[in-house]
Design an enzyme around this catalytic site. Structure first.
Site, PDB file in Angstrom:
ATOM      1  N   GLN A  16      -0.495   0.814   1.943  1.00  0.00           N
ATOM      2  CA  GLN A  16      -0.007   0.063   3.357  1.00  0.00           C
ATOM      3  C   GLN A  16       1.032  -0.780   2.956  1.00  0.00           C
ATOM      4  O   GLN A  16       2.243  -0.964   3.557  1.00  0.00           O
ATOM      5  CB  GLN A  16      -1.151  -0.288   4.041  1.00  0.00           C
ATOM      6  CG  GLN A  16      -0.669  -1.157   5.470  1.00  0.00           C
ATOM      7  CD  GLN A  16      -1.816  -1.679   5.982  1.00  0.00           C
ATOM      8  OE1 GLN A  16      -1.529  -2.307   7.137  1.00  0.00           O
ATOM      9  NE2 GLN A  16      -3.049  -1.478   5.746  1.00  0.00           N
ATOM     10  N   PHE A  96       2.821  -0.737  -7.118  1.00  0.00           N
ATOM     11  CA  PHE A  96       1.621  -0.244  -8.119  1.00  0.00           C
ATOM     12  C   PHE A  96       0.989  -1.430  -8.599  1.00  0.00           C
ATOM     13  O   PHE A  96       1.251  -2.563  -8.498  1.00  0.00           O
ATOM     14  CB  PHE A  96       2.217   0.494  -9.407  1.00  0.00           C
ATOM     15  CG  PHE A  96       2.942   1.679  -9.170  1.00  0.00           C
ATOM     16  CD1 PHE A  96       2.137   2.813  -8.459  1.00  0.00           C
ATOM     17  CD2 PHE A  96       4.226   1.969  -9.461  1.00  0.00           C
ATOM     18  CE1 PHE A  96       2.717   4.068  -7.950  1.00  0.00           C
ATOM     19  CE2 PHE A  96       4.773   3.207  -9.171  1.00  0.00           C
ATOM     20  CZ  PHE A  96       4.229   4.151  -8.293  1.00  0.00           C
ATOM     21  N   ALA A  97      -0.305  -1.054  -9.367  1.00  0.00           N
ATOM     22  CA  ALA A  97      -1.250  -1.879  -9.902  1.00  0.00           C
ATOM     23  C   ALA A  97      -0.265  -2.456 -10.874  1.00  0.00           C
ATOM     24  O   ALA A  97       0.633  -1.994 -11.404  1.00  0.00           O
ATOM     25  CB  ALA A  97      -2.507  -1.346 -10.549  1.00  0.00           C
ATOM     26  N   ARG A 103       4.049   1.008 -17.868  1.00  0.00           N
ATOM     27  CA  ARG A 103       3.491   2.269 -18.592  1.00  0.00           C
ATOM     28  C   ARG A 103       4.157   3.381 -18.570  1.00  0.00           C
ATOM     29  O   ARG A 103       4.187   4.034 -19.370  1.00  0.00           O
ATOM     30  CB  ARG A 103       1.846   2.312 -18.123  1.00  0.00           C
ATOM     31  CG  ARG A 103       1.015   1.262 -18.490  1.00  0.00           C
ATOM     32  CD  ARG A 103      -0.423   1.532 -18.307  1.00  0.00           C
ATOM     33  NE  ARG A 103      -1.013   1.643 -17.137  1.00  0.00           N
ATOM     34  CZ  ARG A 103      -1.271   0.374 -16.508  1.00  0.00           C
ATOM     35  NH1 ARG A 103      -1.280  -0.816 -16.850  1.00  0.00           N
ATOM     36  NH2 ARG A 103      -1.589   0.432 -15.271  1.00  0.00           N
ATOM     37  N   LYS A 135      -6.070  -5.706  -9.420  1.00  0.00           N
ATOM     38  CA  LYS A 135      -5.896  -4.908  -8.172  1.00  0.00           C
ATOM     39  C   LYS A 135      -6.223  -5.447  -6.928  1.00  0.00           C
ATOM     40  O   LYS A 135      -7.403  -6.050  -6.908  1.00  0.00           O
ATOM     41  CB  LYS A 135      -6.239  -3.482  -8.198  1.00  0.00           C
ATOM     42  CG  LYS A 135      -5.697  -2.697  -9.508  1.00  0.00           C
ATOM     43  CD  LYS A 135      -6.676  -1.126  -9.426  1.00  0.00           C
ATOM     44  CE  LYS A 135      -5.771  -0.367 -10.470  1.00  0.00           C
ATOM     45  NZ  LYS A 135      -6.245   1.126 -10.414  1.00  0.00           N
ATOM     46  N   VAL A 136      -5.438  -5.422  -5.977  1.00  0.00           N
ATOM     47  CA  VAL A 136      -5.898  -6.146  -4.676  1.00  0.00           C
ATOM     48  C   VAL A 136      -5.618  -5.178  -3.567  1.00  0.00           C
ATOM     49  O   VAL A 136      -4.444  -4.443  -3.393  1.00  0.00           O
ATOM     50  CB  VAL A 136      -4.999  -7.447  -4.690  1.00  0.00           C
ATOM     51  CG1 VAL A 136      -5.251  -7.865  -3.139  1.00  0.00           C
ATOM     52  CG2 VAL A 136      -5.571  -8.363  -5.662  1.00  0.00           C
ATOM     53  N   GLU A 138      -6.296  -5.331   1.063  1.00  0.00           N
ATOM     54  CA  GLU A 138      -6.077  -6.278   2.160  1.00  0.00           C
ATOM     55  C   GLU A 138      -7.201  -7.155   2.039  1.00  0.00           C
ATOM     56  O   GLU A 138      -6.880  -8.447   2.216  1.00  0.00           O
ATOM     57  CB  GLU A 138      -6.379  -5.616   3.409  1.00  0.00           C
ATOM     58  CG  GLU A 138      -6.350  -6.176   4.805  1.00  0.00           C
ATOM     59  CD  GLU A 138      -4.971  -6.802   5.265  1.00  0.00           C
ATOM     60  OE1 GLU A 138      -3.941  -6.163   5.020  1.00  0.00           O
ATOM     61  OE2 GLU A 138      -5.094  -8.095   5.561  1.00  0.00           O
ATOM     62  N   GLY A 246      -2.750 -25.034  17.289  1.00  0.00           N
ATOM     63  CA  GLY A 246      -1.629 -25.799  17.810  1.00  0.00           C
ATOM     64  C   GLY A 246      -2.096 -27.201  18.240  1.00  0.00           C
ATOM     65  O   GLY A 246      -1.124 -27.934  18.737  1.00  0.00           O
TER      66      GLY A 246
HETATM   67  N1  COA Z   1       3.706  10.588 -11.098  1.00  0.00           N
HETATM   68  C1  COA Z   1       2.878  10.301 -12.342  1.00  0.00           C
HETATM   69  N2  COA Z   1       2.086   9.120 -12.024  1.00  0.00           N
HETATM   70  C2  COA Z   1       2.282   8.661 -10.890  1.00  0.00           C
HETATM   71  C3  COA Z   1       3.056   8.543  -9.844  1.00  0.00           C
HETATM   72  C4  COA Z   1       3.788   9.844  -9.850  1.00  0.00           C
HETATM   73  N3  COA Z   1       4.876   9.864  -9.055  1.00  0.00           N
HETATM   74  N4  COA Z   1       2.899   7.596  -8.967  1.00  0.00           N
HETATM   75  C5  COA Z   1       1.835   6.858  -9.368  1.00  0.00           C
HETATM   76  N5  COA Z   1       1.492   7.288 -10.521  1.00  0.00           N
HETATM   77  C6  COA Z   1       0.307   6.857 -11.462  1.00  0.00           C
HETATM   78  C7  COA Z   1       0.733   5.381 -11.744  1.00  0.00           C
HETATM   79  O1  COA Z   1       1.576   5.497 -12.952  1.00  0.00           O
HETATM   80  C8  COA Z   1      -0.627   4.786 -12.055  1.00  0.00           C
HETATM   81  O2  COA Z   1      -1.034   5.287 -13.487  1.00  0.00           O
HETATM   82  P1  COA Z   1      -1.589   4.589 -14.720  1.00  0.00           P
HETATM   83  O3  COA Z   1      -2.838   3.731 -14.145  1.00  0.00           O
HETATM   84  O4  COA Z   1      -2.064   5.407 -15.665  1.00  0.00           O
HETATM   85  O5  COA Z   1      -0.415   3.493 -15.280  1.00  0.00           O
HETATM   86  C9  COA Z   1      -1.769   5.645 -11.115  1.00  0.00           C
HETATM   87  O6  COA Z   1      -0.753   6.576 -10.846  1.00  0.00           O
HETATM   88  C10 COA Z   1      -2.080   4.897 -10.178  1.00  0.00           C
HETATM   89  O7  COA Z   1      -1.520   3.549  -9.800  1.00  0.00           O
HETATM   90  P2  COA Z   1      -2.039   2.556  -9.111  1.00  0.00           P
HETATM   91  O8  COA Z   1      -1.383   1.426  -8.473  1.00  0.00           O
HETATM   92  O9  COA Z   1      -3.099   1.726 -10.349  1.00  0.00           O
HETATM   93  O10 COA Z   1      -3.362   2.894  -8.076  1.00  0.00           O
HETATM   94  P3  COA Z   1      -4.686   2.733  -7.644  1.00  0.00           P
HETATM   95  O11 COA Z   1      -5.001   3.608  -6.738  1.00  0.00           O
HETATM   96  O12 COA Z   1      -5.752   2.705  -8.833  1.00  0.00           O
HETATM   97  O13 COA Z   1      -4.510   0.995  -7.043  1.00  0.00           O
HETATM   98  C11 COA Z   1      -3.874  -0.316  -5.368  1.00  0.00           C
HETATM   99  C12 COA Z   1      -4.288   0.782  -5.632  1.00  0.00           C
HETATM  100  C13 COA Z   1      -3.240  -0.781  -4.143  1.00  0.00           C
HETATM  101  C14 COA Z   1      -5.115  -1.128  -5.813  1.00  0.00           C
HETATM  102  C15 COA Z   1      -2.813  -1.212  -6.724  1.00  0.00           C
HETATM  103  O14 COA Z   1      -1.687  -0.135  -6.498  1.00  0.00           O
HETATM  104  C16 COA Z   1      -2.280  -2.433  -6.000  1.00  0.00           C
HETATM  105  O15 COA Z   1      -2.967  -3.592  -6.906  1.00  0.00           O
HETATM  106  N6  COA Z   1      -1.098  -2.384  -6.018  1.00  0.00           N
HETATM  107  C17 COA Z   1      -0.629  -3.780  -5.739  1.00  0.00           C
HETATM  108  C18 COA Z   1      -1.024  -4.758  -4.453  1.00  0.00           C
HETATM  109  C19 COA Z   1      -0.864  -3.988  -3.340  1.00  0.00           C
HETATM  110  O16 COA Z   1      -0.018  -3.600  -3.031  1.00  0.00           O
HETATM  111  N7  COA Z   1      -2.100  -3.776  -2.584  1.00  0.00           N
HETATM  112  C20 COA Z   1      -2.198  -3.407  -1.245  1.00  0.00           C
HETATM  113  C21 COA Z   1      -1.887  -1.660  -1.193  1.00  0.00           C
HETATM  114  S1  COA Z   1      -2.092  -1.346   0.611  1.00  0.00           S
END
Ligand code: COA
Length: 419
Positions: A16, A96-97, A103, A135-136, A138, A246
């Protein structure tokens, strides 16, 4: 012409927070190219599915006006295509996380090497420090940003709010950072890194509570209902129920029909400037001059009594009648609108705040349109892309692949196309 016409955004966002940001950029006219993992795509496509086989509302409502390319960014050919996209784009947005982009082999240093003019914008849960690798989502951000501890009633647990201040709120913050960096690039010719942490975004929206934290040192917060009720304060800002931030006393009060309708309520504020009119409306004209009621400080320990009396009056009217009576008198009130009532408000469709969007898999659905209106950059909300709908178009039109080179990329398995 659109405000951001000509700006290309490499949209590496998901869920989101990031998609909220890039959707606004798309609405302002940028060409937003959403990179999605082949065969999978943004996880929200298949979350909270209401129509089997179709993209979910969670996805469609956050990804309007974008193009989708399925691209495996961990495959060698995929990395080559991604490098070409970074060369072509003005902005890269990702959420991304922590560490995921590094990576993949695309650190900020590497991205700058590929395109020194690029603006790279990131959302993470926390800024640099002890929680930077977390990782975070909402509600974690709402809790860590001070919102949950200050939301709810004094005698209840901390509460999260339905407004997505951590995700969508931080997406908006990031969006502002991106357009500011684009503006600076006009003069400097250089790109830069833009970061927004969800904890920071939530805290920014809770600014008035940090104000109150410091005011506590000077004594109790007199405008909080708790003060009038004689309940002592401890050393942290308490939950303030429906008190207004307020300082003007306000409460949510029952209206006619509350027994059966969960949303038959109004917000009612007794600003000092309209006190006399409030007294007249509720039938207590002598409160205007009666000792203990006439001035705001005198009223602080009687707010429960006063609001109970006002509620006796609001319970005789429906929430819209309360508004019709109070608005002309400048008494601030707000009907508690249900999502059903909002979705049925044709006035919101007339302004583009709500839109009906046709979709090939779903049929028509309702979405929130662009909440920011520019008089010289009209927004036309287009449906979200299907997974990989624009893969070939992006490879050819944006990256200039053709003939055997295009065939090789497609045959490599690094990209996917809409089924
Ligand atoms: N091709 C290949 N790999 C891809 C890809 C693509 N097009 N797109 C994503 N990936 C991979 C990433 O490289 C990552 O791989 P790795 O862990 O081996 O390095 C993996 O997919 C997953 O990414 P990640 O961001 O860790 O997803 P998640 O589902 O585990 O975590 C969140 C989700 C939201 C918790 C995390 O992304 C996060 O903390 N983001 C920042 C804070 C944030 O925006 N949070 C709110 C989201 S609404």
């Amino acid at each position: 012409m659109k405000a951001l016409e000509g700006i290309k955004v490499l949209d590496f966002t998901h869920v989101q927070s990031g998609p909220t940001c890039t959707q606004i950029l798309a609405w302002f006219g940028a060409d937003v190219i959403k990179v999605e993992r082949p065969g999978v795509g943004d996880a929200t496509r298949k979350q909270l599915v209401d129509k089997p086989g179709a993209d979910s509302l969670y996805f469609t409502m956050l990804n309007h006006n974008k193009r989708s390319i399925e691209l495996d960014s961990k495959n060698e050919t995929g990395k080559r295509v991604l490098t070409r996209l970074i060369e072509e784009c003005d902005v890269l947005v990702e959420n991304f996380a922590p560490g995921a982009l590094d990576r993949m082999g695309f650190s900020w240093e590497r991205i700058q090497e590929i395109n020194p003019g690029i603006i790279m914008a990131s959302i993470k849960g926390f800024g640099p420090g002890k929680y930077q690798d977390c990782k975070v989502y909402e509600n974690v951000a709402q809790c860590a940003g001070g919102s949950a501890s200050t939301t709810g009633f004094l005698d209840g647990p901390p509460l999260v709010t339905g407004a997505q201040i951590g995700d969508s709120g931080t997406g908006l913050h990031l969006c502002l950072g991106i357009v500011t960096a684009l503006f600076q690039r006009e003069k400097s010719g250089r790109g830069q890194r833009v970061s927004a942490a969800m904890q920071d975004g939530v805290l920014n929206l809770c600014r008035v509570k940090l104000r109150d934290q410091q005011r506590l040192e000077a004594g109790p917060l007199r405008e909080y209902s708790q003060f009038g009720e004689g309940i002592p304060f401890d050393d942290a800002v308490p939950r303030a129920g429906n008190d207004s931030g307020g300082g003007q006393p306000g409460r949510i009060l029952k209206c006619k029909g509350w027994e059966t309708d969960n949303n038959a309520y109004t917000y009612f504020i007794i600003q000092a400037a309209v006190w006399e009119k409030v007294c007249d409306v509720i039938g207590e004209p002598d409160w205007k001059t009666r000792e203990g009621f006439a001035t705001p400080p005198e009223r602080l320990d009687k707010l429960n009594q006063i609001f109970e009396r006002i509620e006796q009056w609001t319970m005789t009217k429906d929430k819209f009648e309360v508004m019709d009576i109070c608005n002309p008198l400048n008494i601030p009130v707000g009907p508690i609108l249900s999502m059903k009532e909002i979705a049925e408000d044709e006035g919101l469709y007339a302004t583009g705040t709500l839109v009906r969007v046709p979709h090939p898999e779903r049929g028509e659905y309702i979405s929130v349109g662009c909440p920011i209106k520019l008089s010289d950059s009209e927004v036309k909300v287009e449906r979200s892309p299907l997974l990989g709908e624009h893969t070939r178009q992006i490879l050819t039109d944006v990256l200039g692949f053709s003939g055997g080179e295009l065939d090789d990329v497609i045959a490599s398995g690094a990209v996917g196309e809409v089924k």
